[in-house]
Design a protein around this motif. Structure first.
Motif, short mmCIF file in Angstrom:
data_model
loop_
_atom_site.label_atom_id
_atom_site.label_comp_id
_atom_site.label_asym_id
_atom_site.label_seq_id
_atom_site.Cartn_x
_atom_site.Cartn_y
_atom_site.Cartn_z
N ILE A 78 39.49 31.42 43.91
CA ILE A 78 39.70 31.21 42.48
C ILE A 78 39.32 29.78 42.11
O ILE A 78 38.55 29.54 41.17
CB ILE A 78 41.19 31.45 42.09
CG1 ILE A 78 41.58 32.91 42.36
CG2 ILE A 78 41.43 31.10 40.64
CD1 ILE A 78 43.07 33.17 42.19
N LEU A 82 36.07 28.82 39.64
CA LEU A 82 36.29 28.24 38.32
C LEU A 82 35.97 26.75 38.30
O LEU A 82 35.55 26.20 37.29
CB LEU A 82 37.74 28.43 37.88
CG LEU A 82 38.26 29.87 37.82
CD1 LEU A 82 39.73 29.88 37.44
CD2 LEU A 82 37.46 30.66 36.81
N ILE A 108 47.93 17.99 35.18
CA ILE A 108 48.18 18.99 36.21
C ILE A 108 48.39 18.32 37.56
O ILE A 108 49.29 18.68 38.31
CB ILE A 108 47.04 20.02 36.24
CG1 ILE A 108 47.21 20.92 35.03
CG2 ILE A 108 47.05 20.82 37.52
CD1 ILE A 108 46.03 21.75 34.68
N VAL A 138 47.76 32.65 42.81
CA VAL A 138 47.68 32.06 41.47
C VAL A 138 48.43 30.73 41.44
O VAL A 138 47.93 29.72 40.93
CB VAL A 138 48.26 33.04 40.43
CG1 VAL A 138 48.43 32.35 39.08
CG2 VAL A 138 47.36 34.25 40.28
N SER A 141 46.49 28.06 43.08
CA SER A 141 45.14 27.79 42.57
C SER A 141 45.13 26.69 41.51
O SER A 141 44.11 26.03 41.33
CB SER A 141 44.54 29.06 41.97
OG SER A 141 45.22 29.39 40.78
N LEU A 142 46.25 26.47 40.81
CA LEU A 142 46.22 25.55 39.67
C LEU A 142 45.92 24.12 40.10
O LEU A 142 45.03 23.47 39.55
CB LEU A 142 47.56 25.60 38.94
CG LEU A 142 47.85 27.00 38.41
CD1 LEU A 142 49.31 27.16 38.14
CD2 LEU A 142 47.02 27.25 37.18
N LEU A 145 42.43 23.84 41.73
CA LEU A 145 41.34 23.83 40.76
C LEU A 145 41.06 22.40 40.32
O LEU A 145 39.89 21.98 40.24
CB LEU A 145 41.73 24.71 39.57
CG LEU A 145 40.75 24.84 38.42
CD1 LEU A 145 39.40 25.28 38.93
CD2 LEU A 145 41.26 25.84 37.39
N ALA A 146 42.11 21.63 40.06
CA ALA A 146 41.93 20.25 39.64
C ALA A 146 41.23 19.45 40.74
O ALA A 146 40.32 18.65 40.46
CB ALA A 146 43.28 19.62 39.30
N TRP B 18 43.93 27.54 33.26
CA TRP B 18 45.03 26.60 33.12
C TRP B 18 45.91 26.95 31.93
O TRP B 18 47.13 26.79 31.98
CB TRP B 18 44.50 25.18 33.01
CG TRP B 18 44.24 24.55 34.34
CD1 TRP B 18 44.83 24.90 35.52
CD2 TRP B 18 43.36 23.47 34.63
NE1 TRP B 18 44.35 24.10 36.53
CE2 TRP B 18 43.46 23.20 36.01
CE3 TRP B 18 42.50 22.69 33.88
CZ2 TRP B 18 42.73 22.20 36.64
CZ3 TRP B 18 41.79 21.69 34.50
CH2 TRP B 18 41.89 21.45 35.87
N PHE B 22 49.22 27.50 33.48
CA PHE B 22 49.89 26.20 33.57
C PHE B 22 50.57 25.84 32.27
O PHE B 22 51.76 25.55 32.25
CB PHE B 22 48.90 25.10 33.97
CG PHE B 22 49.57 23.78 34.15
CD1 PHE B 22 50.21 23.46 35.33
CD2 PHE B 22 49.58 22.84 33.12
CE1 PHE B 22 50.87 22.26 35.49
CE2 PHE B 22 50.24 21.63 33.27
CZ PHE B 22 50.87 21.34 34.46
#
Lengths: 272, 311
Positions: A78, A82, A108, A138, A141-142, A145-146, B18, B22
């Motif tokens: 993921i 992205l 984040i 999930v 992944s946050l 991702l950053a 996000w 988030f």
């Protein structure tokens, strides 16, 4: 240029040496104590490899390891799918949108994991996502991702646009230039971010602790839950095994990055 | 022929992700923090029919405030210690190490991150154990009269936090120091400034953003930590993360836990802002002590002009 005085240099080097000893002492202790044959991990009794045998035959530990690997793989996929386009966009398609996007990214990165974990737990329950593995993926992944976006952006900015411009001059349509020039050039950054986000997810405790469902505990959660009844050698053994695998992976990554990047750019580039 | 598409189109998937996972959860925390825990366990996790500040009032009672205070102190001291211990390391890595060894040492520096953070923290329990090797050694050389009693106290948590976040502090400082053009240092020396003055008026001001970045990052992570106090702190070394986790995972009081999480974020924001202001003041102080004579920017212009003349 005056050479820095030797004694100050020596002092600094000694200090660095001590700090490295401090950083590696616990790791050495884990490796040594994984060969502790005693029933209690903390009390050294005799040298034995029996916990390695126990570990690979303990279905709960093995299951946790499998869950960890699966969750890390999905969250990694993921984050990369992205993050790579977003990172390239940040370097190549700057505009009004980029500063607020970077602010969001740093929010984040800067939000305490605990807060994010609670939010995940509430939200995933609310929207009815109850699949244990997906919840973990999930959740992990946050942050990943950053990290991916930062690494890819650093690489894309470091490379400059000359090659893509040349491709356009030679008649490549933007899509073709992107697929044939930009993406291949991004490969080292993609590999680095795959590794980093995989390991971040693999090692994560807090998010996993909150979003997990019964039956899908990751390895760190398994280790944490065996802490109360008393830690045994099997968790140390499994960690040493994963350490070996990780080191092999890191070595491959380091070699690849060395080929493609200048010194100190591995994490340093992303932090610029 | 080019089709006009918005410049941020490639970032849309990331933004959407996000937003969905988030921003929405953050909103949910804030929303939930105003609810109450339903008295009937069958009624779900939260009762949102009458929103109130009751959780915030409960979370700022004295018992919790003490833990908030301890958390901020532990995280603050840990950050400071990381900066003081880490700066010389970053300095050596940037200045005194050849380019051949630099990547290897940087790799070693981040290597601990790739080894189960949990087990590394557990390892400190082995090292600090009252009947452990270190304890016996310290008693043998007479530094301790009884067994080492550091485990399950706040000082063990403090040590664990310094240990875990030290590499994270060194990296941004290294990046900042590494970016400083050696010509600036040489120039300053050539113009007659001693090593101390050069350090105070060139190196330190230019490295300040890196030091600041590292400190903010370390502080945020340390103040929200849950694992280190859970493993090393016992009942005496609790931090706010443990209280929040207990509220949610054990007491099933989601609204209360959410309110505490919101307070934690607000506290971190407040402290990070005051840290920023403090460092601005520090920068001003440096400038007054070292004097404006060696202004880094003016110097760089001078150095550039000189190099041009030479070539």
């Amino acid at each position: 240029m005056r050479r820095p005085r030797n004694w100050s240099r020596a002092l600094l080097l000694i200090w660095m040496g001590l700090v490295f000893v401090f950083l590696f002492l616990p790791i050495l202790v884990v490796i040594i104590y994984s060969f502790n044959g005693g029933r209690n991990l903390y009390v050294w009794t005799e040298f034995s490899t029996r916990w390695y045998w126990v570990a690979v035959h303990n279905p709960r530990v093995v299951n946790a390891l499998i869950v960890s690997l699966q969750a890390a793989t999905i969250s990694c996929a993921i984050a990369v799918c992205l993050g790579v386009p977003a990172g390239i966009a940040l370097a190549r398609r700057k505009g009004m949108w980029s500063p607020p996007f970077m602010v969001l990214l740093f929010i984040i990165l800067g939000t305490p994991e605990l807060v994010s974990a609670i939010g995940q737990m509430i939200w995933l329950d609310r929207i009815g996502l109850y699949d244990g593995l997906l919840r973990l993926a999930v959740g992990h992944s946050l942050f990943n991702l950053a990290v991916v976006i930062l690494i890819v952006r650093a690489r894309a900015e470091g490379l400059g646009e000359a090659l893509e411009d040349a491709a356009a001059d030679l008649g490549a349509v933007p899509w073709r230039a992107f697929m044939q020039i930009t993406l291949p050039l991004m490969l080292p950054a993609v590999l680095a971010s795959v590794l980093l986000s995989f390991i971040l997810s693999f090692d994560d405790v807090i998010i996993s602790l909150f979003v997990q469902r019964p039956g899908t505990s990751t390895l760190p959660i398994q280790i944490l839950s065996s802490f109360k009844p008393g830690l045994k050698g099997d968790v140390a053994a499994i960690v040493v095994i994963t350490l070996g695998v990780t080191l092999a992976g890191m070595l491959v990554a380091a070699l690849m990055l060395r080929r493609s990047d200048k010194r100190g750019k591995f994490l340093g580039g992303a932090l610029n | 022929m080019r089709i006009r598409i918005p410049r941020f189109s490639m970032a849309i998937p990331a933004m959407a992700w996000w937003a969905a996972f988030f921003i929405a959860p953050l909103g949910a925390i804030i929303y939930f923090s105003f609810g109450i825990k339903p008295s009937d366990p069958g009624a779900g996790v939260v009762d949102l029919t009458s929103l109130s500040f009751s959780n915030y009032i409960a979370a700022t009672s004295e018992v919790y405030l003490t833990v908030f205070q301890i958390t901020m102190r532990t995280a603050g001291l840990g950050t400071l210690a990381c900066a003081l211990v880490g700066f010389p390391v970053a300095y050596v890595l940037a200045r005194h190490i050849t380019t051949r060894w630099q990547p290897i040492l940087l790799f070693l520096l981040v290597l601990p991150f790739w080894i189960s953070f949990l087990l590394r923290t557990f390892a400190w329990r082995i090292i600090l154990a009252p009947e452990g090797v270190l304890s016996h050694a310290l008693q043998d050389i007479g530094l301790l009269s009884g067994p080492l009693s550091m485990l399950d106290t706040n000082s063990a948590v403090q040590l664990g936090i310094i240990y875990n976040y030290l590499p994270l502090m060194v990296l941004p400082m290294f990046v900042a120091l590494d970016k400083i053009d050696p010509a600036l240092i040489r120039g300053s020396m050539d113009l007659g400034a001693g090593p101390v003055r050069t350090f105070l008026s060139i190196t330190l001001p230019l490295a300040l953003p890196g030091i600041l970045g590292g400190m903010v990052l370390t502080f945020i992570l340390a103040s929200g930590d849950y694992v280190v106090p859970a493993i090393l702190g016992g009942a005496k070394g609790l931090m706010i993360g443990n209280l929040v986790a207990t509220q949610i995972l054990a007491a099933q009081n989601l609204p209360m836990g959410s309110a505490m999480a919101v307070i934690l974020i607000l506290m971190i924001c407040g402290i990070v802002l005051s840290m920023l202001m403090l460092l601005m003041a520090f920068r001003w102080l440096l400038r007054t002590i070292a004097g404006p004579a060696v202004d880094a920017r003016a110097l760089s212009v001078a150095v550039a002009a000189e190099t041009r003349e030479r070539t």
